[in-house]
Structure formats: C-alpha cells, structure tokens
Design an enzyme around this catalytic site. Structure first.
Site, PDB file in Angstrom:
ATOM      1  N   ASP A 122       0.808  -1.223   0.000  1.00 21.70           N
ATOM      2  CA  ASP A 122       0.000   0.000   0.000  1.00 21.70           C
ATOM      3  C   ASP A 122       0.839   1.271   0.000  1.00 21.70           C
ATOM      4  O   ASP A 122       0.316   2.364  -0.122  1.00 21.70           O
ATOM      5  CB  ASP A 122      -0.961   0.007   1.196  1.00 21.70           C
ATOM      6  CG  ASP A 122      -0.247  -0.069   2.535  1.00 21.70           C
ATOM      7  OD1 ASP A 122       0.991   0.093   2.584  1.00 21.70           O
ATOM      8  OD2 ASP A 122      -0.932  -0.293   3.558  1.00 21.70           O
ATOM      9  N   ASP A 124      20.163  -3.995   0.026  1.00 22.19           N
ATOM     10  CA  ASP A 124      19.417  -2.770  -0.269  1.00 22.19           C
ATOM     11  C   ASP A 124      19.290  -1.875   0.957  1.00 22.19           C
ATOM     12  O   ASP A 124      18.788  -0.758   0.845  1.00 22.19           O
ATOM     13  CB  ASP A 124      18.029  -3.102  -0.831  1.00 22.19           C
ATOM     14  CG  ASP A 124      17.219  -3.999   0.078  1.00 22.19           C
ATOM     15  OD1 ASP A 124      17.609  -5.161   0.243  1.00 22.19           O
ATOM     16  OD2 ASP A 124      16.207  -3.543   0.637  1.00 22.19           O
TER      17      ASP A 124
END
Length: 475
Positions: free
Chosen positions: A123, A247
């Site tokens: 989301d 990352d």
C-alpha cells in the site's frame, strides 16, 4: 505557503532509468506529530515565518514544495541471502536534495508517502509505530555519534493502515540522508547488464561521497573503511540492525532503515530480535560477517567497470578478504575505549573478550555494565563476582598507564539508550493519543552520555513482563 526549502537536486539529473518521477499520494487529515527544528536549521530551511499547517501539508505529502523533484528510486538487493532483481522505493518519495550549512549534500525523503511502481502490491504506507521508532532511534544514534540518517518530521495521515494487527494509524516520516544510494542500487544495473548506467552510477557516487577516489577499486576500499567503522560503532552500543540486506547497506556509510532494529538489554553475542530473521543471519555478532558478504556483492558490481577485469578481481578480492581484520581493529578500538583504553593494542583483546564472556555468562545488561565500569560499581552487574574480581585486577593494572580512563569510558559508554520496552510503551501511548512518552524519550536521548537523574527510570532494564522478544519491520 511560506516554507522554502533550498533544493539543489542532482539525482534527478541522472537518466530516467534510475527512478520513476511521481508525487506523493495526498492523505485525508494530516496532523503534525514532531518537527526537528534544529535539523531544519542545519539543512538551511528557514521556518521562522512558517505555520504548522504548512509544515503538515509538506511533510505529509499533501503539498509539493517549490523546487522539489519528487521521485522513487530504483534498486535491487539480496534479502536474507536471496536476490531480488528489482526492488526500489515501494513506499518512499525523494523530494529532493539540499546543501546544508556545512556544505554537505543531503536527501530529503518522505517515507510512507503512498504507492509507487516498486510497491510490489503493497500500500506504500507506514503506520505510526515504525515511524516513531525510526524517529527516536535514528535521532538517538545521531546523539551517540554514530553515522545515521536523521528524522526531520513525523505526521499522522488521518487514515488507517491495515497490517496483521488490523487497522492502525497511518503516518509519514521525513528522512534525511547523505544519500539513498545502496549496494542494491548498483546491483540492479549489474543484473540488467546495463554497463552504461553502472558507469554513470559509479561516477555519480564517487563524486558525491568519495571524490578522493578515482578507480572502482579505490571506491570499494573507501566504502569498506566506512562500513568497518560503522559496524564497530553498532557493536559498541549493543545495536542490532535486524535487516542488513544489500538494499539496506548505504554506500555513504550511514545507518539506514530502522525496521526490526533493537538495542540489547542482556548481553549475548547471538541475540536476534527481528521477527523475520528465523536463522539469525543478522544476529548481533554476525553483523561483522554480513557486511563483508554485502560488500563482496558490491565488489562484483564494480568488476565490469575495469578494463583488466582479472586484475580487478584479484585486487578487490584481496580487499574483501582483508575486511574482517579491519573490522576487528575498529572493534578493538571501540571496545578499548569502553574499558578506558584510549588506544587499545592487540594484546588488550583478551581483556575485552574476557569481560564480554563474563557478561554473557551472567546475562549482564550491556549498557549498564559498561557505564558502571566508569562509575566504579560494575561488580554488581555480574553474577560471578570472583571471576569479575580476577578480571578487574588485570584491568586496573592495565589502566595504570592511561591518562584519564574514566573520561574515556564516560565518552564511550552511554548512560541511556532507547530500550526496546520503552519504545514499545511509547508507541502504545502514541497510538492512544498520548505523545508525552515520545517527547520524554527524545529529551533524554538528546544527551545520552550525560547522567540525567530525572530520567533514571529510562536506564532500567525491562522486567520479565516487559521484555521485547521480537521486533517487526512495519511494512
């Protein structure tokens, strides 16, 4: 709108394949929770004539300030050892960059600002708990003197965010970083065999963070040096990152992404808090091994940039293999200061290791034990008093050659840290509308090396019912 941010954007000048341009997604009813005015001043942001409504609009993502160049960055990454060829900012938007009052370039990023093309069906939002955790812990790390991203603002959105716990109050964090360039930023272009972009990224990273370097091998060595110091600093305060994916390894050498992070209470080298680290890959004592592995992946990305790749592999392999010894030296220096040695020598390592073994066996509180060394009452922190006395005799003999060991220890051993149970209590109160515990934590953690009697309760280890067993990333 009266707030002016002196943007000077450079990442947005890179080719379009490095990012996706898009604005933050507006929210329903934003409300300002916290704003870091000293940091804003450091960034050259003048807030004197700015009202709360303007701050709320900008740092919720409802208004894009003039000069911003909003974008979501592309990157890949190894997550718990498995490679994902495309990740990217799934819930973050880089508003732009500023040159701060010290002449340093800094990113300003909204985190929890809505979906992007890299959201992977997420989301794109954050809830209040992780936002406040990152706000508190990142600012605490800064006060501890450890390279870190910073927190500029926190805003609630007036909209629920749905996680396993059900509906939770949504929030947006404004994060400030030296940059958001990660090992994974290089990995995405290597995976695509896009050597032109890889070269462009190398040139940009070198110019932005390591202008003293010229070759990819020199850049690798510079990154290795910063990361070695960073990991030693983490260990020195008992910090566990919890999700050291490639990352989440910033090439600037800053701590980035405070998800399932935690500070240890009882010391044990195998401590893990992250709910998603089932096998202890990112345990406290394994962080020094993982960073070597992560930078080996970075080295792999740099190999194609050399004309003589065989020679490059040989040179960079040598540098990677030397990294554990470099971390060990940095760690010895950090822990040497913690026991009062301004410059710990290799022969001092057994003294450090013996104390840590005593602490492990006696389940001693990490922060309080080291602080008690400076205050002269560390014996009370361990269970095997006889063994401690034997260690202390050797320790005191070693300190006789030190000029001011007490000052060294007090400068290296914080009096207060953001303990897990206090963070959880703070979040619970904030969700209920009470920000007083958050504000009190921020006040205490602003000067973590100073004894502050008014905050003595924050130095107390958790009771059995308060112990936090697992931490969560909040995505």
């Amino acid at each position: 709108m009266t707030l002016t941010i002196p943007f000077d954007n450079s990442y947005a000048t890179l080719p379009a394949g490095f990012y996706t341009r898009l604005d933050p997604t507006p929210v329903k009813a934003p409300a300002l929770v916290a704003f870091n005015r000293p940091l804003a001043d450091e960034l050259g942001i003048d807030t004197r004539d700015t009202d709360e409504a303007d701050l709320t609009a900008i740092f919720s993502g409802n208004a894009v300030p003039e000069g911003a160049a909003p974008l979501a960055q592309l990157y890949a990454g190894h997550q718990f050892g498995g490679f994902s060829p495309q990740l990217g900012d799934g819930r973050a938007i880089l508003l732009g960059e500023v040159i701060d009052r010290h002449g340093k370039r800094r990113d300003i990023q909204l985190k929890g600002s809505g979906p992007t093309p890299y959201s992977r069906m997420g989301d794109g939002r954050a809830w209040l708990g992780p936002v406040l955790r990152e706000y508190v812990v990142s600012e605490a790390m800064h006060a501890l003197g450890i390279p870190t991203t910073r927190a500029l603002a926190a805003v609630t959105t007036g909209e629920p965010v749905f996680r396993e716990e059900g509906g939770l109050p949504g929030a947006v964090l404004t994060r400030v970083a030296a940059s958001h360039i990660r090992v994974g930023t290089f990995q995405v272009f290597l995976a695509r065999r896009d050597l032109a972009s890889l070269r462009r990224l190398f040139d940009y990273t070198r110019a932005r963070h390591y202008p003293e370097t010229e070759t990819p091998a020199q850049l690798l060595r510079a990154v290795i040096a910063r990361q070695a110091r960073l990991i030693a600093a983490w260990e020195g305060v008992g910090f566990i990152h919890g999700v050291m994916n490639t990352d989440n390894t910033a090439l600037s050498g800053e701590t980035i992404d405070y998800g399932p992070c935690a500070f240890m209470d009882r010391f044990h080298p195998d401590t893990v808090f992250s709910s998603i680290d089932a096998h202890g890959r990112y345990a406290y004592s394994n962080q020094r091994n993982v960073i070597v592995w992560n930078l080996a992946q970075f080295a792999t990305c740099l190999v194609p940039l050399h004309d003589d790749q065989d020679a490059a592999v040989e040179e960079m392999t040598r540098d990677i293999h030397a990294m554990p010894d470099l971390i060990a030296r940095e760690r010895r220096a950090a822990f040497g200061c913690k026991i009062g040695l301004a410059e710990a020598a290799p022969e001092d390592q057994p003294l450090i290791d013996e104390l840590l073994a005593l602490m492990t066996e006696g389940q001693a509180d990490f922060t309080n034990t080291f602080r008690a060394l400076a205050d002269g009452d560390a014996r009370d922190q361990v269970t095997d008093r006889a063994a401690f006395d034997a260690w202390a005799a050797r320790w005191q003999a070693r300190l006789e050659t030190e000029e001011d060991p007490t000052a060294t220890m007090r400068a290296a051993n914080p009096w207060v840290i953001p303990r897990n149970h206090r963070i959880e209590q703070m979040i619970e109160a904030a969700v209920a509308g009470d920000l007083a515990p958050f504000e009190r934590l921020m006040d205490a953690l602003a000067t973590p090396y100073e004894a502050q009697p008014a905050y003595a309760d924050l130095t107390r280890p958790p009771t059995p019912s308060e112990v936090v067993q697992r931490t969560f990333c909040g995505t």
